[in-house]
Design a protein around this motif. Structure first.
Motif, PDB file in Angstrom:
ATOM      1  N   LYS A 191       7.665  27.502 -73.561  1.00 21.92           N
ATOM      2  CA  LYS A 191       7.740  28.846 -74.163  1.00 21.92           C
ATOM      3  C   LYS A 191       6.800  28.898 -75.368  1.00 21.92           C
ATOM      4  O   LYS A 191       6.590  27.876 -76.036  1.00 21.92           O
ATOM      5  CB  LYS A 191       9.165  29.126 -74.651  1.00 21.92           C
TER       6      LYS A 191
ATOM      7  N   CYS B 277      11.539  22.714 -80.566  1.00 18.80           N
ATOM      8  CA  CYS B 277      10.313  23.510 -80.622  1.00 18.80           C
ATOM      9  C   CYS B 277       9.405  22.867 -81.654  1.00 18.80           C
ATOM     10  O   CYS B 277       9.847  22.549 -82.757  1.00 18.80           O
ATOM     11  CB  CYS B 277      10.644  24.950 -81.021  1.00 18.80           C
TER      12      CYS B 277
ATOM     13  N   GLU C 281      18.310  26.055 -81.066  1.00 20.83           N
ATOM     14  CA  GLU C 281      16.976  25.463 -81.055  1.00 20.83           C
ATOM     15  C   GLU C 281      16.683  24.859 -82.426  1.00 20.83           C
ATOM     16  O   GLU C 281      17.107  25.400 -83.449  1.00 20.83           O
ATOM     17  CB  GLU C 281      15.948  26.556 -80.768  1.00 20.83           C
TER      18      GLU C 281
ATOM     19  N   ILE D   7      13.473  24.028 -84.582  1.00 24.20           N
ATOM     20  CA  ILE D   7      12.021  24.200 -84.681  1.00 24.20           C
ATOM     21  C   ILE D   7      11.532  23.292 -85.800  1.00 24.20           C
ATOM     22  O   ILE D   7      11.942  23.451 -86.957  1.00 24.20           O
ATOM     23  CB  ILE D   7      11.656  25.667 -84.996  1.00 24.20           C
TER      24      ILE D   7
ATOM     25  N   THR E  54       9.582  18.751 -75.317  1.00 23.82           N
ATOM     26  CA  THR E  54       9.407  19.983 -76.094  1.00 23.82           C
ATOM     27  C   THR E  54       9.622  21.204 -75.202  1.00 23.82           C
ATOM     28  O   THR E  54       8.965  21.336 -74.171  1.00 23.82           O
ATOM     29  CB  THR E  54       7.980  20.002 -76.693  1.00 23.82           C
ATOM     30  N   LYS E  55      10.545  22.089 -75.635  1.00 27.12           N
ATOM     31  CA  LYS E  55      10.857  23.270 -74.817  1.00 27.12           C
ATOM     32  C   LYS E  55       9.945  24.448 -75.167  1.00 27.12           C
ATOM     33  O   LYS E  55       9.758  25.353 -74.371  1.00 27.12           O
ATOM     34  CB  LYS E  55      12.307  23.716 -75.060  1.00 27.12           C
ATOM     35  N   ALA E  56       9.469  24.432 -76.432  1.00 22.63           N
ATOM     36  CA  ALA E  56       8.682  25.582 -76.895  1.00 22.63           C
ATOM     37  C   ALA E  56       7.731  25.141 -77.994  1.00 22.63           C
ATOM     38  O   ALA E  56       7.994  24.150 -78.679  1.00 22.63           O
ATOM     39  CB  ALA E  56       9.620  26.657 -77.441  1.00 22.63           C
TER      40      ALA E  56
ATOM     41  N   TYR F 192       6.003  30.849 -78.990  1.00 22.23           N
ATOM     42  CA  TYR F 192       6.543  31.723 -80.027  1.00 22.23           C
ATOM     43  C   TYR F 192       5.485  32.006 -81.088  1.00 22.23           C
ATOM     44  O   TYR F 192       4.728  31.099 -81.452  1.00 22.23           O
ATOM     45  CB  TYR F 192       7.722  31.045 -80.756  1.00 22.23           C
TER      46      TYR F 192
ATOM     47  N   ASN G 191       6.129  23.001 -84.192  1.00 23.48           N
ATOM     48  CA  ASN G 191       5.277  23.944 -84.920  1.00 23.48           C
ATOM     49  C   ASN G 191       4.331  23.190 -85.856  1.00 23.48           C
ATOM     50  O   ASN G 191       4.772  22.332 -86.611  1.00 23.48           O
ATOM     51  CB  ASN G 191       6.154  24.909 -85.741  1.00 23.48           C
TER      52      ASN G 191
END
Ligand SMILES: Cc1cc2nc3c(=O)[nH]c(=O)nc-3n(C[C@H](O)[C@H](O)[C@H](O)COP(=O)(O)O)c2cc1C
Length: 311
Positions: free
Chosen positions: A2, A194, A161, A163, A215-217, A4, A196
């Protein structure tokens, strides 16, 4: 995977999000720049405009709150739930001096016991409100050795989640992300993760996906400000042409002109935008300088029109 859009205070408000979502559709989520509790009302005018559902049509917005008081977090979250939001994000990353001295943002990471209590109170409140809690965090204050204890705290709660921006507060936005702490998280948490930080190109993103398949996102901030079609490219689209970039710029400018009073304020916003978007014009330093110096919208429009026409 995903994708974001990271919250960027002062930049990715609803005008920016709307222009971006309309020109470069396909983001899985946008996160709002942080909202803060107020004494006599839930939101100030700017915040209210930013989260009003009618200003956020056609994409998923996750509101973010910055506070270290659970009662304030719960009160604001309940107000957001009344607007229809179902997930709220906690900011544990902000490095700004005025924020951290009050023990908020990444400043909250210096007090793990208080953070633990806060999460416990918020999670039990969220059960009643039927809300999901996600967390956006740095990995510590001044040493990566703080991370295992912090992760252990997060692991104790049903976060939707986690992040991770693998920098310390001491790093601000400098230095390179501490990838070994992200790797540690990958093997020491059951929470959906997630990543970043510093993802600027499709190659950066693909490498991350390959190295850390748990890692999902991924959440992208400055990379999308510079390359607004980055996620479209990840999804197989050809790089945006000049006409698409011009259309995006035009929608953004129209949006700011319609919602912000005063030329100077509109110009301020657009100059901030160009600080990142200017990367698309590597051989146009003279024109970019003219943009930075523009004092009138008419002048600004002339410079940008010739810039888009001349590439
Ligand atoms: C100007 C600016 C404003 C930011 N505002 C926020 C914010 O409101 N909330 C937040 O969680 N992070 C905020 N951040 C951090 C970004 O969301 C992101 O974590 C950081 O830029 C690293 O990701 P990137 O390398 O993809 O940009 C901000 C960063 C910048 C540069």
């Amino acid at each position: 995977m995903k994708y974001y859009f990271a919250p960027l205070e002062g930049i990715t408000g609803y005008i920016y999000r709307n222009a971006h979502a309309s020109c470069f559709p396909g983001m899985d989520r946008y996160y709002s720049p942080f909202l803060v509790p107020h004494q006599n009302r839930d939101f100030d005018t700017r915040e209210k405009n930013d989260i009003l559902p009618e200003h956020n049509q056609g994409y998923t917005l996750i509101p973010q709150i910055l506070t270290n008081r659970s009662e304030d977090f719960l009160r604001l979250s309940a107000a957001l739930a009344r607007y229809g939001y179902r997930e709220i994000n906690l900011n544990l990353g902000c490095p700004s001096g005025t924020v951290v001295t009050r023990g908020k943002g990444s400043g909250f990471l210096t007090n793990p016991d208080a953070l633990d209590r806060f999460l416990s109170e918020v999670c039990s409140g969220f059960e009643h409100l039927h809300l999901k809690l996600s967390v956006k965090t740095r990995i510590g204050w001044e040493s990566a050795e703080e991370w295992p204890r912090l992760l252990e705290i997060f692991n104790a709660y049903p976060l939707s989640e986690l992040i991770i921006h693998p920098r310390l507060r001491a790093d601000f936005y400098k230095n390179i992300p501490h990838m070994e702490t992200y790797e540690y998280a990958c093997s020491h948490t059951p929470l959906p993760l997630c990543f970043n930080g510093d993802l600027k190109t499709p190659e950066n993103i693909r490498d991350l996906e390959q190295w850390f398949p748990q890692t999902k996102a991924v959440m992208i901030g400055r990379g999308l400000l510079e390359t607004p079609d980055l996620v479209c490219r990840m999804r197989g689209a050809a790089p945006a042409g000049m006409a698409q970039l011009e259309n995006f710029h035009g929608q953004l400018l129209d949006g700011y002109c319609a919602s912000i009073s005063g030329e100077r304020n509109v110009l301020f916003k657009m100059k901030e935008f160009w600080a990142y978007f200017g990367k698309n014009f590597p051989r146009k330093e003279k024109e970019l300088k003219k943009i930075r110096k523009a004092q009138k919208l008419t002048v600004y429009r002339e410079i940008t029109a010739s810039l888009f026409a001349d590439v």
